[in-house]
Scaffold this motif. Structure first.
Motif, PDB file in Angstrom:
ATOM      1  N   GLU A  49       0.843  -1.188   0.000  1.00  0.00           N
ATOM      2  CA  GLU A  49       0.000   0.000   0.000  1.00  0.00           C
ATOM      3  C   GLU A  49       0.885   1.246   0.000  1.00  0.00           C
ATOM      4  O   GLU A  49       1.703   1.430   0.896  1.00  0.00           O
ATOM      5  CB  GLU A  49      -0.919  -0.004   1.217  1.00  0.00           C
ATOM      6  N   THR A  50       0.714   2.099  -1.004  1.00  0.00           N
ATOM      7  CA  THR A  50       1.581   3.262  -1.169  1.00  0.00           C
ATOM      8  C   THR A  50       0.779   4.540  -1.254  1.00  0.00           C
ATOM      9  O   THR A  50      -0.179   4.633  -2.036  1.00  0.00           O
ATOM     10  CB  THR A  50       2.436   3.128  -2.447  1.00  0.00           C
ATOM     11  N   ARG A  51       1.143   5.513  -0.435  1.00  0.00           N
ATOM     12  CA  ARG A  51       0.626   6.886  -0.541  1.00  0.00           C
ATOM     13  C   ARG A  51       1.702   7.723  -1.215  1.00  0.00           C
ATOM     14  O   ARG A  51       2.852   7.728  -0.789  1.00  0.00           O
ATOM     15  CB  ARG A  51       0.310   7.467   0.840  1.00  0.00           C
ATOM     16  N   ARG A  52       1.331   8.430  -2.290  1.00  0.00           N
ATOM     17  CA  ARG A  52       2.287   9.257  -3.010  1.00  0.00           C
ATOM     18  C   ARG A  52       1.934  10.721  -2.762  1.00  0.00           C
ATOM     19  O   ARG A  52       0.822  11.165  -3.045  1.00  0.00           O
ATOM     20  CB  ARG A  52       2.286   8.911  -4.494  1.00  0.00           C
ATOM     21  N   GLY A  66      -1.152  12.935  -3.366  1.00  0.00           N
ATOM     22  CA  GLY A  66      -1.572  13.013  -4.751  1.00  0.00           C
ATOM     23  C   GLY A  66      -2.437  11.836  -5.143  1.00  0.00           C
ATOM     24  O   GLY A  66      -3.513  11.994  -5.717  1.00  0.00           O
ATOM     25  N   ASP A  67      -1.982  10.640  -4.798  1.00  0.00           N
ATOM     26  CA  ASP A  67      -2.776   9.449  -5.065  1.00  0.00           C
ATOM     27  C   ASP A  67      -2.327   8.326  -4.136  1.00  0.00           C
ATOM     28  O   ASP A  67      -1.380   8.480  -3.356  1.00  0.00           O
ATOM     29  CB  ASP A  67      -2.689   9.024  -6.536  1.00  0.00           C
ATOM     30  N   SER A  68      -3.034   7.202  -4.220  1.00  0.00           N
ATOM     31  CA  SER A  68      -2.692   6.039  -3.406  1.00  0.00           C
ATOM     32  C   SER A  68      -2.869   4.786  -4.253  1.00  0.00           C
ATOM     33  O   SER A  68      -3.728   4.738  -5.142  1.00  0.00           O
ATOM     34  CB  SER A  68      -3.554   5.961  -2.141  1.00  0.00           C
ATOM     35  N   LEU A  69      -2.045   3.793  -3.977  1.00  0.00           N
ATOM     36  CA  LEU A  69      -2.063   2.547  -4.735  1.00  0.00           C
ATOM     37  C   LEU A  69      -2.093   1.366  -3.782  1.00  0.00           C
ATOM     38  O   LEU A  69      -1.464   1.404  -2.716  1.00  0.00           O
ATOM     39  CB  LEU A  69      -0.805   2.421  -5.614  1.00  0.00           C
ATOM     40  N   ILE A  70      -2.794   0.325  -4.160  1.00  0.00           N
ATOM     41  CA  ILE A  70      -2.675  -0.963  -3.482  1.00  0.00           C
ATOM     42  C   ILE A  70      -2.326  -1.995  -4.545  1.00  0.00           C
ATOM     43  O   ILE A  70      -3.041  -2.136  -5.541  1.00  0.00           O
ATOM     44  CB  ILE A  70      -3.981  -1.365  -2.761  1.00  0.00           C
ATOM     45  N   THR A  84      -1.777  -4.583  -9.881  1.00  0.00           N
ATOM     46  CA  THR A  84      -2.492  -3.456  -9.302  1.00  0.00           C
ATOM     47  C   THR A  84      -3.900  -3.875  -8.903  1.00  0.00           C
ATOM     48  O   THR A  84      -4.620  -4.476  -9.707  1.00  0.00           O
ATOM     49  CB  THR A  84      -2.569  -2.287 -10.300  1.00  0.00           C
ATOM     50  N   LEU A  85      -4.288  -3.567  -7.672  1.00  0.00           N
ATOM     51  CA  LEU A  85      -5.629  -3.872  -7.186  1.00  0.00           C
ATOM     52  C   LEU A  85      -6.509  -2.633  -7.115  1.00  0.00           C
ATOM     53  O   LEU A  85      -7.673  -2.671  -7.505  1.00  0.00           O
ATOM     54  CB  LEU A  85      -5.549  -4.523  -5.796  1.00  0.00           C
ATOM     55  N   GLU A  86      -5.944  -1.531  -6.592  1.00  0.00           N
ATOM     56  CA  GLU A  86      -6.725  -0.310  -6.426  1.00  0.00           C
ATOM     57  C   GLU A  86      -5.865   0.916  -6.725  1.00  0.00           C
ATOM     58  O   GLU A  86      -4.671   0.930  -6.431  1.00  0.00           O
ATOM     59  CB  GLU A  86      -7.266  -0.182  -4.999  1.00  0.00           C
ATOM     60  N   GLU A 232       5.206   6.816   0.649  1.00  0.00           N
ATOM     61  CA  GLU A 232       5.170   6.132   1.941  1.00  0.00           C
ATOM     62  C   GLU A 232       4.457   4.796   1.737  1.00  0.00           C
ATOM     63  O   GLU A 232       3.293   4.771   1.338  1.00  0.00           O
ATOM     64  CB  GLU A 232       4.445   6.990   2.976  1.00  0.00           C
ATOM     65  N   THR A 233       5.157   3.705   2.003  1.00  0.00           N
ATOM     66  CA  THR A 233       4.656   2.374   1.649  1.00  0.00           C
ATOM     67  C   THR A 233       4.571   1.476   2.869  1.00  0.00           C
ATOM     68  O   THR A 233       5.484   1.453   3.700  1.00  0.00           O
ATOM     69  CB  THR A 233       5.574   1.720   0.593  1.00  0.00           C
ATOM     70  N   LEU A 234       3.486   0.724   2.963  1.00  0.00           N
ATOM     71  CA  LEU A 234       3.298  -0.311   3.979  1.00  0.00           C
ATOM     72  C   LEU A 234       3.174  -1.659   3.286  1.00  0.00           C
ATOM     73  O   LEU A 234       2.529  -1.772   2.236  1.00  0.00           O
ATOM     74  CB  LEU A 234       2.038  -0.049   4.805  1.00  0.00           C
TER      75      LEU A 234
END
Length: 250
Positions: A49-52, A66-70, A84-86, A232-234
């Motif tokens: 899970e990444t918040r950019r 700006g965006d977020s990725l899972i 990519t899931l989300e 920032e990644t978890l």
């Protein structure tokens, strides 16, 4: 650009120093573990899970998301693959390579090896002791020149290699690396990314019936033009991955 720590670190070097023989023993023990790290990991899957975020260079304390990725990360036989899931909370099947913005990879072994490979001959110096992730670690300052570095950045189909310095946190009981923090330097002035910094924290995670040292969270930051870009990644939901096959007779 301030080196992004995953959480504040309070370094203590006021007590008795670590004897040089003990420094060498601990470093060499960590090196042996790092070089065999990838081969000891099981096949698994996890969510990344990444918040950019981004901020003006002149206001580095004003980061906005700006965006977020899972992504679903699959680790199979020493190789990483991503699905990519989300994106921004919406289901997505966009190929990772087609996602715009800053991305990173190599947290599952490549980064450890890049520091401890004998041919890199990273210069290290004991800096003190610190707690990280609830574990007391011996902390070493490191320095790797560009001609031996594999801290590689890609921007608009061009690549550049950064020299780097930073710190390695080694668990004094197990000899395992618990945290890496590094700051890149010496990139060509015309290159599109500057001042790269990276911090990665490891922790013990149970997969199946065994505990493994695996990434828990990371921070990547670069300067791109007049703004700072920060990921920032978890890493969550680790679970065993096994290929399944089925034969049916009719």
């Amino acid at each position: 650009v301030t080196l992004p720590e995953v959480e504040p670190v309070h370094l203590n070097a006021s007590g008795a120093s670590l004897p040089e023989a003990e420094q060498q023993r601990l470093w060499e023990e960590a090196a042996v573990d790092a070089m065999s790290y990838s081969s000891r990991l099981p096949n698994f899957r996890c969510h990344r899970e990444t918040r950019r975020l981004a901020a003006p260079v002149r206001s580095p304390d004003q980061f906005r998301e700006g965006d977020s990725l899972i992504e679903e990360l699959t680790y199979e036989n020493g190789k990483e693959s991503y699905r990519t899931l989300e994106v921004n909370g919406q289901k997505s099947a966009t190929n990772r390579e087609k996602l715009e913005g800053v991305r990173s990879r190599g947290e599952f072994g490549s980064m450890l090896k890049s520091i401890f490979r004998p041919e890199i001959s990273a210069r290290y110096k004991w800096a003190g002791r610190a707690m990280t992730g609830g574990v007391l670690c011996q902390v070493f300052d490191i320095d790797v020149p560009a001609n031996k570095s594999n801290f590689v950045l890609t921007f608009s189909l061009s690549q550049a290699v950064a020299a780097y310095h930073g710190r390695v946190f080694i668990d004094e009981e197990t000899g395992l690396v618990r945290r890496i923090a590094m700051q890149g330097t010496g990139l060509p002035k015309e290159f599109g990314l500057q001042s790269p910094s990276f911090s990665l924290e490891y922790g013990m995670v149970r997969i199946g019936d065994k505990d493994h040292l695996l990434p828990l969270r990371s921070v990547l930051q670069v300067r791109q033009g007049r703004r700072l870009v920060r990921n920032e990644t978890l890493f969550r939901d680790y679970r065993r991955f096994e290929a399944e096959s089925q034969i049916r007779f009719q």
